[in-house]
Design an enzyme around this catalytic site. Structure first.
Site, PDB file in Angstrom:
ATOM      1  N   LYS A 112      26.488  34.540  41.016  1.00 54.38           N
ATOM      2  CA  LYS A 112      26.715  33.804  39.772  1.00 54.38           C
ATOM      3  C   LYS A 112      26.487  32.298  39.993  1.00 54.38           C
ATOM      4  O   LYS A 112      26.394  31.839  41.143  1.00 54.38           O
ATOM      5  CB  LYS A 112      28.151  34.080  39.292  1.00 54.38           C
ATOM      6  CG  LYS A 112      28.428  35.553  38.984  1.00 54.38           C
ATOM      7  CD  LYS A 112      29.888  35.755  38.552  1.00 54.38           C
ATOM      8  CE  LYS A 112      30.204  37.222  38.299  1.00 54.38           C
ATOM      9  NZ  LYS A 112      31.603  37.422  37.867  1.00 54.38           N
ATOM     10  N   TYR A 155      27.146  41.833  29.895  1.00 53.61           N
ATOM     11  CA  TYR A 155      28.604  41.977  29.813  1.00 53.61           C
ATOM     12  C   TYR A 155      29.045  42.633  28.494  1.00 53.61           C
ATOM     13  O   TYR A 155      30.195  42.463  28.082  1.00 53.61           O
ATOM     14  CB  TYR A 155      29.275  40.617  29.999  1.00 53.61           C
ATOM     15  CG  TYR A 155      29.387  40.205  31.457  1.00 53.61           C
ATOM     16  CD1 TYR A 155      29.993  41.034  32.402  1.00 53.61           C
ATOM     17  CD2 TYR A 155      28.904  38.975  31.891  1.00 53.61           C
ATOM     18  CE1 TYR A 155      30.097  40.668  33.733  1.00 53.61           C
ATOM     19  CE2 TYR A 155      29.007  38.595  33.235  1.00 53.61           C
ATOM     20  CZ  TYR A 155      29.611  39.451  34.143  1.00 53.61           C
ATOM     21  OH  TYR A 155      29.726  39.081  35.463  1.00 53.61           O
ATOM     22  N   ASN A 184      34.393  33.945  40.404  1.00 55.47           N
ATOM     23  CA  ASN A 184      34.464  34.892  41.527  1.00 55.47           C
ATOM     24  C   ASN A 184      33.099  35.207  42.153  1.00 55.47           C
ATOM     25  O   ASN A 184      32.931  36.187  42.843  1.00 55.47           O
ATOM     26  CB  ASN A 184      35.252  36.139  41.135  1.00 55.47           C
ATOM     27  CG  ASN A 184      34.605  36.929  40.027  1.00 55.47           C
ATOM     28  OD1 ASN A 184      33.461  36.650  39.647  1.00 55.47           O
ATOM     29  ND2 ASN A 184      35.304  37.925  39.512  1.00 55.47           N
TER      30      ASN A 184
END
Ligand code: DAT
Ligand code: MG
Length: 151
Positions: A10, A50, A113
């Site tokens: 990410k 997502y 994360n």
């Protein structure tokens, strides 16, 4: 069983200079990289990726974040790679991710994360197809395969 999974570093992982650290862990484990590219995902791509979370309160921020900068999108192949990758990555909340895992070692916040990994075979197929053209995925053999998997 040999299978493929979709892994993405990410924007936070890219910004923090963790690309080689993360890729190295998958390489050292014994998996094979068959697709790799850097892109800044469009909002549309992020929303599709997502989609299962579209009704969650964090969805807007999540989409905004994933499309905020360069992402390293990858396809990894190997024996049981889907669940193995989830193990290497660790739990979603970094506090619950065991030391030794990517999130356990390298992240402290659920919203930062650093890595995504497909959570099952259907998701993997969906995500690989969403992020990659067939022509961007390479079939190749590693010369040391027999030293990793008993045939
Ligand atoms: P994972 O990335 O481990 O597959 P997930 O699919 O449940 O986790 O959620 C996707 C991402 O959404 C996750 O990596 C970080 C974000 N997220 C999940 N739950 C969250 C929460 N409660 N608050 C903020 N962000 C969250
Ligand atoms: Mg998930």
């Amino acid at each position: 069983m040999t299978e493929r999974t979709f892994i993405a570093i990410k924007p936070d992982g890219v910004q923090r200079g963790l690309i080689s650290e993360i890729i190295g862990r998958f390489e050292r484990k014994g998996f094979k990289l068959v697709g790799l590219k850097q892109l800044i995902p469009s909002k549309e791509l992020a929303q599709k990726h997502y989609g299962v979370h579209k009704d969650r309160p964090f969805f807007g921020d999540l989409v905004e974040f994933i499309s905020s900068g360069p992402v390293i999108a990858m396809v990894w192949e190997g024996e049981g790679v889907i669940l193995n990758a989830r193990k290497l990555i660790g739990a979603t909340k970094p506090l619950e991710a065991e030391p030794g895992t990517i999130r356990g070692d390298l992240a402290i916040d659920i919203g930062r994360n650093i890595i995504h990994g497909s959570d099952g075979s259907e998701t993997a197929a969906f995500e690989i197809n969403l992020w990659f053209e067939d022509s961007e995925i390479n079939e190749w053999k590693t010369s040391d395969y027999k030293w990793r998997v008993e045939s």
